[in-house]
Write an enzyme that holds these catalytic residues in place. Structure first.
Site, PDB file in Angstrom:
ATOM      1  N   LYS A 117       1.107  -0.973   0.090  1.00 39.23           N
ATOM      2  CA  LYS A 117      -0.091  -0.163   0.119  1.00 39.23           C
ATOM      3  C   LYS A 117       0.788   1.309  -0.207  1.00 39.23           C
ATOM      4  O   LYS A 117       2.011   1.033   0.502  1.00 39.23           O
ATOM      5  CB  LYS A 117      -0.527   0.174   1.246  1.00 39.23           C
ATOM      6  CG  LYS A 117      -1.874  -1.287   1.187  1.00 39.23           C
ATOM      7  CD  LYS A 117      -2.434  -1.205   2.046  1.00 39.23           C
ATOM      8  CE  LYS A 117      -4.207  -2.613   2.619  1.00 39.23           C
ATOM      9  NZ  LYS A 117      -4.641  -1.991   1.606  1.00 39.23           N
ATOM     10  N   ARG A 146     -10.015 -12.135   1.252  1.00 40.07           N
ATOM     11  CA  ARG A 146     -11.375 -13.439   0.772  1.00 40.07           C
ATOM     12  C   ARG A 146     -10.605 -14.407   1.213  1.00 40.07           C
ATOM     13  O   ARG A 146     -11.355 -15.348   0.901  1.00 40.07           O
ATOM     14  CB  ARG A 146     -11.743 -13.021  -0.782  1.00 40.07           C
ATOM     15  CG  ARG A 146     -10.288 -12.357  -1.343  1.00 40.07           C
ATOM     16  CD  ARG A 146     -10.448 -12.041  -3.321  1.00 40.07           C
ATOM     17  NE  ARG A 146     -10.199 -10.226  -2.163  1.00 40.07           N
ATOM     18  CZ  ARG A 146     -11.021  -9.542  -3.701  1.00 40.07           C
ATOM     19  NH1 ARG A 146     -10.806  -9.974  -4.462  1.00 40.07           N
ATOM     20  NH2 ARG A 146     -11.208  -8.451  -3.323  1.00 40.07           N
TER      21      ARG A 146
END
EC number: 3.4.11.1
Length: 491
Positions: A264, A338
């Protein structure tokens, strides 16, 4: 440490300077008479009944109205609401309370909440979440005695006890979210879960580190293997013989998310300590429900990792094998939530034999574009369950909006030529990004075939400003409360 106590009716408070906060919808407040116990607590700030009646007739329908040098406040809650909002207008209470700076020598904050029975839970939760628990300021944390005295004819003492526990669950969820990852490591979050398990008399299962790989938890293990402390899967089980329902609450517990090797940015990484908000909310929802006589089998399944960078971290192009046996081509190391939830829901289905599975996660930044900053986004294979959680969101104040469930249209967005699926789509896709992320999870349990499955993305509503909101316990207590002994949850 500030304590929040919910009481049935107006009662006395302790010694010391007290701030009085009167809260209610104007339609309710206009029927309040200035007498009895209310007069006893309010007469320091409102001189007499005529003054009270005059004030109520003149104040706006919503807002905060300081009284007596701001030692007391009257908060009027809007009566009207739009179709997508909660009729309780609980968010307005939080909005009005949060800016209040209580005088330095305040010992007690005394709320007198006038409310109709269906509004009480969301109003109490809104008040409770304004009192944050976590702080490491050297000046220390202010210790306040917070009493929320609810004036409502239908309220029972059992309701009040539950509301006290719910207030603690909301505040504990926020505390966990606010705690940085150098303190709330994966090991520390496991300890928090075990503490709840012991307090609720639950069966506790902990699978950690290399044991995960041996047991086949490819998603959880490979995401968490680069972290400074080992990944873990924790299950708390409240097992009731003869249950007709077996319900699993699965939570994403990424204690910190750097994004992995696809790291990030300097502005995208701060506050990623909050990426365990799903696990925190599910843990505390479980606690609140089990403490109040949950009559069916209930499990909390927490997928706990730190998504960090190291020579052994997941790389783009890696292929991993999941607990479901399916293979996944990783094309985005920052689509890690996920991966771990897919293992969690598969375990819930195949090992726990859950008939209903909920998973909750701060999963996608795109969720805020789909349902805004106040509503979680829900996707489910069951239309009735979708309606139920939207209704529970309006009753609890933890708002929910639906997103599309169309695996036949959108799961192709994750097609891989060398594995069963990719973990994200980095180009143009047919489906909404948040829905496609949810479908990845559902793919490992046949998109819920043979059971009820609901995925809830809370990336935005889990936080407000620099703080966690405690989203989750109020919602799931309301949704599943019919299985408890709490009268207000059975209405």
């Amino acid at each position: 440490m500030t304590q929040v106590l919910v009481r049935n009716g107006i009662q006395a408070v302790g010694d010391g300077l007290t701030s009085l906060i009167i809260v209610g919808k104007k339609s309710v407040l206009k029927n309040v008479t200035f007498e009895g116990k209310f007069k006893e607590v309010a007469q320091k700030f409102v001189t007499d009944g005529d003054s009270w009646n005059s004030m109520i007739s003149r104040i706006p329908a919503s807002g905060r109205h300081p009284l007596h040098y701001e030692l007391a406040h009257l908060i009027t809650v809007p009566d009207a609401s739009s179709r997508g909002n909660t009729p309780t207008n609980a968010h307005s209470i939080y909005k009005e309370l949060k800016p209040i700076n209580y005088p330095e020598d305040t010992k007690n904050v005394h709320f007198v909440l006038f409310a109709e029975y269906p509004d009480v839970l969301s109003h109490v939760a809104a008040i409770a979440r304004t009192f944050c628990k976590f702080s490491m300021k050297t000046s220390g944390i202010r210790e306040l005695n917070v009493n929320i005295d609810v004036v409502c004819d239908k309220l029972t003492n059992e309701d009040a006890v539950f509301l006290t526990d719910l207030s603690e669950s909301v505040r504990e969820t926020a505390r966990l979210i606010d705690t940085p990852a150098n303190i709330l490591t994966t090991d520390a979050l496991v300890d928090e879960a075990v503490k709840v398990g012991n307090a609720t008399g639950s069966k506790i299962t902990v699978i950690r580190g290399e044991e995960l790989l041996k047991a086949g938890f490819g998603g959880i293990y490979h995401v968490g293997k680069a972290g400074p402390t080992p990944p873990a899967f924790v299950v708390l089980s409240h097992e009731v013989p003869g249950s007709t329902e077996h319900i699993a609450l699965v939570g994403k517990g990424v204690v910190y998310d750097t994004g992995g090797l696809q790291i990030k940015t300097k502005t995208g990484m701060p506050n990623m300590k909050r990426d365990m908000g799903g696990a925190a909310g599910m843990l505390e929802a479980y606690s609140a429900l089990v403490k109040h006589g949950f009559s069916q089998t209930l499990h909390a399944c927490l997928c706990i990792v730190e998504n960090n960078v190291s020579p052994i971290a997941n790389k783009p192009d890696d292929i991993i094998k999941m607990l479901s046996g399916k293979t996944v081509e990783i094309n985005n190391t920052d689509a890690e939530g996920r991966l771990i939830l897919a293992d969690g829901v598969f375990y819930a289905k195949e090992t726990l034999k859950a008939t209903t599975i909920f998973d909750m996660a701060t999963l996608t930044g795109a969720q805020a574009w789909l349902s805004g900053r106040l509503h979680g986004a829900a996707m489910t294979n069951d239309e009735q369950l979708e309606n139920e959680i939207i209704k529970a969101g309006k009753a609890s104040g933890d708002l929910v909006a639906p997103m599309l469930f169309a695996p036949d249209l959108f799961f192709g967005d994750l097609k891989s030529s060398i594995a069963d699926m990719k973990n994200s789509n980095l180009g143009k896709m047919d489906g909404p990004p948040s829905a496609v992320a949810g479908l990845f999870i559902g793919a490992h349990i046949g998109f819920g075939e043979g059971l009820r499955w609901l995925h809830l993305d809370i990336a935005a509503p889990a936080e407000v400003g620099d703080r966690g909101t405690g989203y989750g316990p109020a919602l799931f207590s309301t949704l599943l409360g019919k299985y408890t002994s709490v009268p207000m949850l059975k209405q």
